[in-house]
Scaffold this motif. Sequence first.
Motif, mmCIF file in Angstrom:
data_model
loop_
_atom_site.group_PDB
_atom_site.id
_atom_site.type_symbol
_atom_site.label_atom_id
_atom_site.label_comp_id
_atom_site.label_asym_id
_atom_site.label_seq_id
_atom_site.Cartn_x
_atom_site.Cartn_y
_atom_site.Cartn_z
ATOM 1 N N ALA A 1 0.894 -1.168 0.134
ATOM 2 C CA ALA A 1 0.137 0.061 -0.061
ATOM 3 C C ALA A 1 0.753 1.304 -0.045
ATOM 4 C CB ALA A 1 -0.773 0.070 1.186
ATOM 5 N N GLY A 2 1.921 1.363 0.913
ATOM 6 C CA GLY A 2 2.857 2.434 0.616
ATOM 7 C C GLY A 2 3.435 2.641 -0.701
ATOM 8 N N PHE A 3 3.835 1.415 -1.315
ATOM 9 C CA PHE A 3 4.240 1.770 -2.676
ATOM 10 C C PHE A 3 3.320 2.261 -3.676
ATOM 11 C CE2 PHE A 3 4.987 -0.381 -6.970
ATOM 12 C CZ PHE A 3 6.388 0.338 -7.199
ATOM 13 N N ILE A 4 2.090 1.730 -3.648
ATOM 14 C CA ILE A 4 0.962 2.400 -4.260
ATOM 15 C C ILE A 4 1.011 3.857 -4.029
ATOM 16 C CG2 ILE A 4 -1.394 2.354 -4.904
ATOM 17 C CD1 ILE A 4 0.486 -0.145 -6.208
ATOM 18 N N TRP A 5 0.740 4.249 -2.742
ATOM 19 C CA TRP A 5 0.701 5.620 -2.411
ATOM 20 C C TRP A 5 1.781 6.484 -3.149
ATOM 21 C CZ3 TRP A 5 3.958 8.643 0.452
ATOM 22 C CH2 TRP A 5 3.389 10.147 0.780
ATOM 23 N N LEU A 6 3.017 5.653 -2.933
ATOM 24 C CA LEU A 6 4.076 6.379 -3.460
ATOM 25 C C LEU A 6 4.120 6.944 -4.975
ATOM 26 C CD1 LEU A 6 7.099 7.571 -3.027
ATOM 27 C CD2 LEU A 6 8.059 5.326 -3.300
ATOM 28 N N LEU A 7 3.668 5.947 -5.569
ATOM 29 C CA LEU A 7 3.387 5.914 -6.979
ATOM 30 C C LEU A 7 2.431 7.236 -7.324
ATOM 31 C CD1 LEU A 7 3.401 2.347 -8.510
ATOM 32 C CD2 LEU A 7 5.072 4.051 -8.779
ATOM 33 N N PHE A 8 1.374 7.186 -6.804
ATOM 34 C CA PHE A 8 0.450 8.087 -6.837
ATOM 35 C C PHE A 8 0.972 9.565 -6.467
ATOM 36 C CE2 PHE A 8 -2.857 4.829 -7.017
ATOM 37 C CZ PHE A 8 -3.731 5.264 -8.013
ATOM 38 N N TYR A 9 1.549 9.689 -5.261
ATOM 39 C CA TYR A 9 2.324 10.796 -4.926
ATOM 40 C C TYR A 9 3.183 11.234 -6.019
ATOM 41 C CZ TYR A 9 4.912 14.120 -2.013
ATOM 42 O OH TYR A 9 5.348 15.410 -1.845
ATOM 43 N N LEU A 10 4.008 10.373 -6.704
ATOM 44 C CA LEU A 10 5.141 10.740 -7.245
ATOM 45 C C LEU A 10 4.355 11.497 -8.830
ATOM 46 C CD1 LEU A 10 7.918 8.247 -6.837
ATOM 47 C CD2 LEU A 10 7.693 10.728 -6.168
ATOM 48 N N GLY A 11 3.357 10.633 -9.261
ATOM 49 C CA GLY A 11 2.497 10.967 -10.385
ATOM 50 C C GLY A 11 1.934 12.356 -10.157
ATOM 51 N N GLU A 12 1.509 12.503 -9.090
ATOM 52 C CA GLU A 12 0.691 13.793 -8.901
ATOM 53 C C GLU A 12 1.641 15.119 -9.030
ATOM 54 O OE1 GLU A 12 -1.852 16.017 -5.385
ATOM 55 O OE2 GLU A 12 -1.289 14.028 -5.240
ATOM 56 N N HIS A 13 2.843 14.743 -8.297
ATOM 57 C CA HIS A 13 3.922 15.880 -8.447
ATOM 58 C C HIS A 13 5.016 15.887 -9.447
ATOM 59 C CE1 HIS A 13 2.185 15.918 -4.372
ATOM 60 N NE2 HIS A 13 2.508 17.065 -4.385
ATOM 61 N N ALA A 14 4.594 14.881 -10.497
ATOM 62 C CA ALA A 14 5.615 15.060 -11.556
ATOM 63 C C ALA A 14 5.278 16.213 -12.711
ATOM 64 C CB ALA A 14 5.192 13.762 -12.643
ATOM 65 N N LYS A 15 6.505 16.585 -12.841
ATOM 66 C CA LYS A 15 6.442 18.039 -13.886
ATOM 67 C C LYS A 15 5.840 17.478 -15.282
ATOM 68 C CE LYS A 15 10.158 20.316 -11.678
ATOM 69 N NZ LYS A 15 11.639 20.520 -11.693
ATOM 70 N N LYS A 16 4.978 17.853 -15.644
ATOM 71 C CA LYS A 16 4.246 17.619 -16.995
ATOM 72 C C LYS A 16 4.568 18.509 -18.131
ATOM 73 C CE LYS A 16 0.569 15.289 -14.472
ATOM 74 N NZ LYS A 16 -0.606 15.288 -13.949
#
Length: 53
Positions: A38-53
């Motif tokens: 669950a922490g890994f999935i949360w990290l993926l969502f966090y990084l995806g949300e804060h990625a420079k687009k």
Amino acid sequence: MPDKTEGPASAAARHEQWKGKGVALRAFFYIFGTHAFAGFIWLLFYLGEHAKK
């Protein structure tokens, strides 16, 4: 090694205690693994949300 003088009740109690420890250990690893996943999935969502687009 079990003592030859110990009765079957004592051997059964030791066996049940061993099984109980196994269940507790397995539950600990399942709970830890679930939280790690669950922490890994949360990290993926966090990084995806804060990625420079």
